[in-house]
Design a protein around this motif. Structure first.
Motif, PDB file in Angstrom:
ATOM      1  N   UNK A   1       0.740  -1.361  -0.205  1.00  0.00           N
ATOM      2  CA  UNK A   1      -0.113   0.047  -0.036  1.00  0.00           C
ATOM      3  C   UNK A   1       0.974   1.148  -0.049  1.00  0.00           C
ATOM      4  N   UNK A   2       1.917   1.182  -0.158  1.00  0.00           N
ATOM      5  CA  UNK A   2       3.094   2.147  -0.014  1.00  0.00           C
ATOM      6  C   UNK A   2       3.573   2.514  -1.305  1.00  0.00           C
ATOM      7  N   UNK A   3       3.412   3.910  -1.941  1.00  0.00           N
ATOM      8  CA  UNK A   3       3.873   4.227  -3.143  1.00  0.00           C
ATOM      9  C   UNK A   3       4.910   5.175  -2.580  1.00  0.00           C
ATOM     10  N   UNK A   4       6.100   5.233  -3.369  1.00  0.00           N
ATOM     11  CA  UNK A   4       7.123   6.201  -2.961  1.00  0.00           C
ATOM     12  C   UNK A   4       6.850   7.362  -4.035  1.00  0.00           C
TER      13      UNK A   4
ATOM     14  N   UNK B   1       4.286  16.952  -0.852  1.00  0.00           N
ATOM     15  CA  UNK B   1       3.434  17.826  -1.781  1.00  0.00           C
ATOM     16  C   UNK B   1       3.135  17.108  -2.959  1.00  0.00           C
ATOM     17  N   UNK B   2       3.898  16.148  -3.562  1.00  0.00           N
ATOM     18  CA  UNK B   2       3.347  15.233  -4.665  1.00  0.00           C
ATOM     19  C   UNK B   2       2.169  14.243  -4.171  1.00  0.00           C
ATOM     20  N   UNK B   3       2.466  13.694  -2.850  1.00  0.00           N
ATOM     21  CA  UNK B   3       1.523  12.825  -2.407  1.00  0.00           C
ATOM     22  C   UNK B   3      -0.141  13.416  -2.653  1.00  0.00           C
TER      23      UNK B   3
ATOM     24  N   UNK C   1       6.707   4.709 -17.266  1.00  0.00           N
ATOM     25  CA  UNK C   1       7.103   3.221 -17.163  1.00  0.00           C
ATOM     26  C   UNK C   1       6.139   2.317 -16.063  1.00  0.00           C
ATOM     27  N   UNK C   2       5.267   3.332 -15.733  1.00  0.00           N
ATOM     28  CA  UNK C   2       4.322   2.398 -14.646  1.00  0.00           C
ATOM     29  C   UNK C   2       4.790   1.906 -13.542  1.00  0.00           C
ATOM     30  N   UNK C   3       5.865   2.321 -12.905  1.00  0.00           N
ATOM     31  CA  UNK C   3       6.437   1.985 -11.753  1.00  0.00           C
ATOM     32  C   UNK C   3       5.356   2.219 -10.516  1.00  0.00           C
TER      33      UNK C   3
ATOM     34  N   UNK D   1       9.307  11.008  -0.109  1.00  0.00           N
ATOM     35  CA  UNK D   1       8.051  10.699   0.661  1.00  0.00           C
ATOM     36  C   UNK D   1       7.421   9.296   0.208  1.00  0.00           C
ATOM     37  N   UNK D   2       6.035   9.471   0.612  1.00  0.00           N
ATOM     38  CA  UNK D   2       5.291   8.257   0.351  1.00  0.00           C
ATOM     39  C   UNK D   2       3.758   8.532   0.241  1.00  0.00           C
ATOM     40  N   UNK D   3       2.935   7.863  -0.489  1.00  0.00           N
ATOM     41  CA  UNK D   3       1.526   8.013  -0.248  1.00  0.00           C
ATOM     42  C   UNK D   3       1.269   6.511   0.190  1.00  0.00           C
ATOM     43  N   UNK D   4       0.309   6.420   1.249  1.00  0.00           N
ATOM     44  CA  UNK D   4      -0.438   5.364   1.427  1.00  0.00           C
ATOM     45  C   UNK D   4      -1.647   5.323   0.654  1.00  0.00           C
ATOM     46  N   UNK D   5      -1.840   4.213  -0.165  1.00  0.00           N
ATOM     47  CA  UNK D   5      -3.066   4.119  -0.923  1.00  0.00           C
ATOM     48  C   UNK D   5      -3.826   2.791  -0.492  1.00  0.00           C
ATOM     49  N   UNK D   6      -4.926   2.637   0.220  1.00  0.00           N
ATOM     50  CA  UNK D   6      -5.684   1.602   0.759  1.00  0.00           C
ATOM     51  C   UNK D   6      -6.073   0.570  -0.439  1.00  0.00           C
TER      52      UNK D   6
END
Lengths: 165, 418
Positions: free
Chosen positions: B57-60, B65-67, B242-244, B223-228
């Protein structure tokens, strides 16, 4: 609202000693002072002529300009002799370092001059002397206004006294 | 940055400890890439375990700000145009939506600029945004009021966990519960809360959460974004490529920075209790000192629901910037650089109903892991000396001493200032 309001900055002090920066005060001072010209700092740290004159004295002219909501209020006073020469000048300012420095310079420049001559002092002269950055030009404008307001107050008092006599 | 974090990062920056430590983490065809990938995945687990999430669930990202941008714009673009229902575990992980596009978002007036600006940009695209006011002086969100402004087409609520200017901690558990029950996505900017106060994304019903590395003594730029994932929250990515990061964030990961962020999370997880106690101790000392030694000060923000490491005071009749100039011997940081670089009065303090002249005399103090007692004492000495000095120089202070009501004065509003 007033343009001056939008020139204020959010301020923040971070109480932390980053391991890389170390505790050396000199290094931190250098970082902090970047952006302020030494003339501004000198007047901010050693302001000339801070204080008040008796505003009820007939020989004293008081100028109060600015507004607390804008973050700048300047009070500049002059004491004028019978020949119209400014003997003494005092100021009090609520405002940033540049506003304090601008008032300090203004009191120095008006002392010893004739009331009619000080009206020639321009905000651009004060700004140039202090090397004010563009966002601080309003401080020098306020100082010019304060000089004018003080002279006008003194003149109005004199007129009133003449009318009464 | 914590030197222990840097120690963990160095091998991945110079490549002299493990073979192939400078590889591309996305390259699966050579061992250099494998090593980097392993390190990134370990870091991902470290971030996840600090917030009670799964590593999947973690996206770097490049930072909070980006998150925040990705959460708000990404969710709005996905659910606002596709008519897909907003997921909700309350209805068993499936639909529950009406099937029509959702075009309404709710946030608060005291959010970080990047949240407010993301919302404004959505407004330009035709979305509706409600900017909820906060309670006077405390800055708390009224959860009942939040419920009352929710609509059938509300897709997302974004409320920051801890305010960066005043330290107020929002009731995110209650907000999460409300959003879940109303089938609205809940995003929170937790940059100021991560590693400082405990976070559990499941207990708090958080769907999207923005995290920042440098606020917890990690490197900048990550940073990161938590995405459920359950129920799955969908976002439209900001970047094409590239879809990372499960397609949500294209671009090669800076693996050394990921490692640093992970190490910072690991340290925070282990030392949170200790840090919290230390920060609280110093904060209490700072606040007590200010209130005992300086008359006429006002503390901004909530007195209890707060992170103690963020302290905000108004020093009446003194202008903040002139006071800041006097504090030159204290490390002065741009902290949240986006705020201190802007030349505007604090919109956060205004939203709290702080008078303009007091807002002009406000300073915020950050206390952290590396702050010492000596620094607090030193700051108190400087504050006491210079607040007094600047008040002696302040015409407002003089008038108040003479018993003049400042509100009764007709202030000059000169032509220069219009």
């Amino acid at each position: 609202m007033l343009a001056a309001t939008s020139l204020r900055r959010a301020t923040r002090v971070v109480l932390s000693r980053s391991p890389a920066a170390g505790a050396n005060g000199a290094a931190q001072q250098h970082v902090h002072r970047r952006g302020y010209h030494e003339n501004i700092i000198e007047h901010y740290e050693n302001p000339r002529n801070v204080g008040s004159l008796d505003k009820n004295d007939d020989d004293v002219g008081t100028g109060l300009v600015g507004a607390p909501a804008c973050g700048d209020v300047m009070k500049l006073q002059i004491k004028v002799d019978e020949n119209g020469n400014i003997q003494e000048s005092k100021f009090k300012t609520f405002g940033c370092g540049s506003a304090i420095a601008s008032s300090s310079v203004a009191t120095e420049w008006v002392k010893g001059k004739h009331v009619d001559d000080v009206l020639a002092i321009k905000n651009t002269d004060i700004a140039a002397h202090l090397k004010l950055p563009p966002v601080k030009l309003h401080c020098s404008m306020l100082a010019e206004d304060a000089i004018r307001a003080a002279v006008n107050d003194w003149k109005a008092k004199k007129e009133a006294k003449k009318a009464a006599a | 940055m914590d030197p222990r974090v840097l120690d963990k990062m160095m091998p991945y920056m110079v490549g002299n400890v493990t073979i192939g430590s400078y590889g591309n983490p996305h390259s699966r065809t050579h061992s250099y890439g494998w090593e980097a990938e392993t390190a990134v995945e370990a870091a991902r687990s470290q971030v996840a375990s600090l917030i009670g999430a799964s590593p999947k669930e973690i996206v770097f990202t490049s930072g909070a700000t980006e998150s925040n941008n990705l959460s708000i714009k990404g969710a709005a673009h996905f659910y606002g145009s596709s008519s897909a229902p907003v997921p909700s575990s309350a209805s068993g992980g499936g639909g529950g939506g009406t099937g029509k596009a959702r075009r309404h978002l709710i946030t608060t007036q005291t959010e970080h600029k990047c949240v407010l600006d993301s919302c404004r940009s959505l407004e330009q695209e035709g979305y509706d945004v409600t900017y909820l006011p906060v309670q006077a002086s405390t800055g708390m969100v009224d959860v009942e009021e939040l419920g009352s402004v929710m609509r059938d087409d509300t897709l997302l609520v974004s409320v920051m966990a801890v305010n960066n200017e005043i330290g107020t901690r929002q009731p995110i558990e209650e907000i999460g519960k409300l959003c879940r029950s109303r089938k609205v996505l809940f995003h929170t900017d937790a940059a100021q809360m991560l590693g400082k106060l405990p976070i559990d994304v499941n207990a708090m019903n958080i769907d999207l959460m923005s995290l920042s590395s440098h606020k917890i003594y990690g490197p900048k730029g990550i940073g990161a974004l938590f995405v459920r994932r359950r129920p799955r929250v969908r976002l439209e990515p900001l970047f094409s490529g590239g879809g990372q990061e499960r397609g949500l964030r294209s671009g090669t990961l800076p693996h050394a920075l990921c490692v640093g962020f992970g190490a910072a999370c690991e340290l925070a997880r282990r030392e949170m209790g200790y840090d919290e106690e230390w920060v609280r101790h110093l904060s209490d000392r700072l606040c007590a000192g200010i209130e005992e030694r300086i008359p006429m000060v006002i503390r901004n923000g909530h007195t209890e629901h707060r992170y103690p490491g963020c302290v905000n005071y108004s020093f009446a009749y003194v202008e903040g910037e002139s006071l800041l100039m006097a504090l030159k011997n204290v490390a002065v940081s741009s902290g949240s650089a986006c705020t201190s670089a802007s030349l505007e009065p604090s919109y956060v303090l205004r939203a709290l109903g702080v008078d303009d002249e007091l807002a002009h005399g406000s300073l915020r103090f950050g206390i952290g892991r590396f702050t010492s007692e000596e620094e607090v004492e030193f700051l108190l000495d400087l504050l006491e000396e210079h607040v007094s000095r600047l008040r002696e120089m302040s015409p407002l202070w003089e008038m108040v001493q003479e018993g003049i009501d400042l509100k009764s004065i007709q202030w000059s509003q000169d032509a220069h200032h219009h």
